[in-house]
Design an enzyme around this catalytic site. Structure first.
Site, PDB file in Angstrom:
ATOM      1  N   ASN A 360       0.825  -1.197   0.000  1.00  0.00           N
ATOM      2  CA  ASN A 360       0.000   0.000   0.000  1.00  0.00           C
ATOM      3  C   ASN A 360       0.864   1.253   0.000  1.00  0.00           C
ATOM      4  O   ASN A 360       2.058   1.181  -0.313  1.00  0.00           O
ATOM      5  CB  ASN A 360      -0.987  -0.019   1.171  1.00  0.00           C
ATOM      6  CG  ASN A 360      -2.359   0.497   0.750  1.00  0.00           C
ATOM      7  OD1 ASN A 360      -2.464   1.607   0.247  1.00  0.00           O
ATOM      8  ND2 ASN A 360      -3.381  -0.303   0.942  1.00  0.00           N
ATOM      9  N   HIS A 362       2.350   3.212   2.116  1.00  0.00           N
ATOM     10  CA  HIS A 362       3.610   3.234   2.857  1.00  0.00           C
ATOM     11  C   HIS A 362       4.648   2.364   2.176  1.00  0.00           C
ATOM     12  O   HIS A 362       5.829   2.713   2.122  1.00  0.00           O
ATOM     13  CB  HIS A 362       3.371   2.769   4.294  1.00  0.00           C
ATOM     14  CG  HIS A 362       4.492   3.106   5.226  1.00  0.00           C
ATOM     15  ND1 HIS A 362       5.425   2.181   5.653  1.00  0.00           N
ATOM     16  CD2 HIS A 362       4.854   4.279   5.816  1.00  0.00           C
ATOM     17  CE1 HIS A 362       6.280   2.755   6.467  1.00  0.00           C
ATOM     18  NE2 HIS A 362       5.969   4.032   6.587  1.00  0.00           N
ATOM     19  N   CYS A 363       4.220   1.238   1.630  1.00  0.00           N
ATOM     20  CA  CYS A 363       5.138   0.282   1.001  1.00  0.00           C
ATOM     21  C   CYS A 363       5.801   0.832  -0.259  1.00  0.00           C
ATOM     22  O   CYS A 363       6.913   0.424  -0.591  1.00  0.00           O
ATOM     23  CB  CYS A 363       4.399  -1.008   0.626  1.00  0.00           C
ATOM     24  SG  CYS A 363       3.535  -1.799   1.969  1.00  0.00           S
ATOM     25  N   ILE A 364       5.113   1.723  -0.965  1.00  0.00           N
ATOM     26  CA  ILE A 364       5.663   2.187  -2.240  1.00  0.00           C
ATOM     27  C   ILE A 364       6.472   3.475  -2.092  1.00  0.00           C
ATOM     28  O   ILE A 364       6.984   4.002  -3.085  1.00  0.00           O
ATOM     29  CB  ILE A 364       4.559   2.389  -3.301  1.00  0.00           C
ATOM     30  CG1 ILE A 364       3.564   3.463  -2.870  1.00  0.00           C
ATOM     31  CG2 ILE A 364       3.855   1.062  -3.583  1.00  0.00           C
ATOM     32  CD1 ILE A 364       2.533   3.824  -3.940  1.00  0.00           C
TER      33      ILE A 364
END
Length: 371
Positions: A360, A362-364
């Site tokens: 999501n 935060h991950c990208i």
């Protein structure tokens, strides 16, 4: 702008951040920029990544109103990305294996003299030969050093495997993580828990590690902490909870709440815990599954549960970017976030396409602290 092979331009520092007086700041610390990678992998992003790219472009466009945005793009997709993104966004030609900058990019550390440096972790595609999501991650392994070179920061090479999404730091010595991920046999099987803790002390300047047992149910990262918990500010966290005792997430979240109720942070404070509702649960549709080129390591099937969580948001300058995932809970999640971040604008980004890829907002992203 091309910086291919720039990872060869500087040597790594022989010391550790802790030895040199550096520590990881909290995400609430002001940012000079935020990095992403343009998505393109057709066995992870459906319909040749077109829906995913549209989501990234929408997010990046809005994000660029609050902070400088830098995007790593493969040479083949550079013109495509340039056409889709605002001119204020700087693109850098870098090869990568997928689009998870949080996990493959550097973690930045700062000191009290206004300097920043980068930590380059080893990466093995969330599991290597045991359960990694793709067979070749050699380009991903070079991303962190290239980003550090663009940022003109000295870098440390940490001697173990770690993804940025597996840690959260409050900037005052407390690191949150999960045993499910950092102690997973596919990460650092030769290291004990105590040795891993020592590495976190050495490379993050940490003083206290708070271990949750598990991350979000059915998370293919082996339970990254950033998909179940986020730090609000030093001494405060927010965590995904589930109201359905029949749902596997219920017991996982309750166990995490139990741990947090007993722990104190590095400064000796009792940890204040806020709660976020769980979206869904959400599942892959037949149309979505059919749009992906299926591979043995990264299969996506109709009815497969998605690792969806509102906790996977990004704090940046004067704003919170959170994923819009479920009409039944989106407004509630936004109001909760607005109540605990009254000084920031809370902005929802339609993010199902990113969840379909396995992460999501935060991950990208990976933030660079302002010093």
């Amino acid at each position: 702008m091309s910086i291919e092979n720039s990872h060869l331009t500087k040597e790594y520092l022989a010391s550790t951040p802790a030895q040199d007086g550096f520590h990881m700041p909290g995400e609430h610390h002001p940012h000079s920029s935020v990095w992403l990678i343009w998505p393109e992998r057709p066995d992870n992003w459906r319909e040749n990544a077109k829906p995913g790219q549209a989501t990234f472009a929408r997010f990046i466009t809005k994000l660029s109103e609050y902070v400088e945005v830098k995007v790593a793009v493969s040479p083949e997709r550079l013109n495509e990305a340039r056409q889709r993104l605002p001119k204020t966004v700087t693109l850098y030609t870098m090869k990568s294996n997928d689009a998870w900058m949080r996990d493959v990019g550097p973690t930045f550390v700062i000191n009290d003299q206004g300097e920043k440096r980068a930590v380059d972790w080893h990466f093995n595609a969330w599991g290597g030969e045991l359960d990694g999501l793709y067979e070749n991650w050699s380009d991903d392994e070079l991303i962190a050093k290239q980003v550090a070179d663009v940022e003109q920061t000295a870098a440390y090479k940490a001697p173990f495997i770690l993804e940025g999404g597996s840690i959260h730091c409050d900037g005052e010595g407390t690191v949150y993580t999960t045993s499910e991920c950092l102690l997973h046999p596919s990460r650092n099987p030769t290291l004990s828990k105590e040795q891993i803790e020592q590495n976190l002390y050495d490379y993050l300047g940490a003083k206290k590690i708070v271990w949750l047992d598990q991350g979000l149910f059915d998370d293919e990262t082996n339970g990254h902490v950033d998909n179940i918990l986020h730090i609000v500010r030093p001494g405060e966290v927010i965590i995904t909870v589930c109201d359905d005792p029949e749902d596997p997430q219920y017991n996982i979240s309750q166990a995490a709440l139990d741990v947090l109720s007993l722990e104190k942070d590095a400064q000796g404070r009792q940890i204040v815990v806020h709660k976020l509702p769980m979206p869904g649960p959400l599942f892959i549709t037949e149309e979505e599954a059919n749009g992906i080129i299926q591979t043995e390591r990264m299969e996506r099937h109709k009815g497969e549960r998605l690792g969806a969580s509102y906790a996977n948001f990004l704090i940046t300058n004067k704003a919170i970017f959170f994923p819009l995932l479920d009409e039944e809970h989106d407004d509630e999640a936004k109001q909760i976030l607005q109540n605990i971040f009254p000084e920031r604008e809370v902005i929802g980004i339609p993010a199902r396409e990113i969840v379909l890829g396995g992460g999501n907002l935060h991950c990208i992203t990976q933030q660079v602290p302002l010093v």
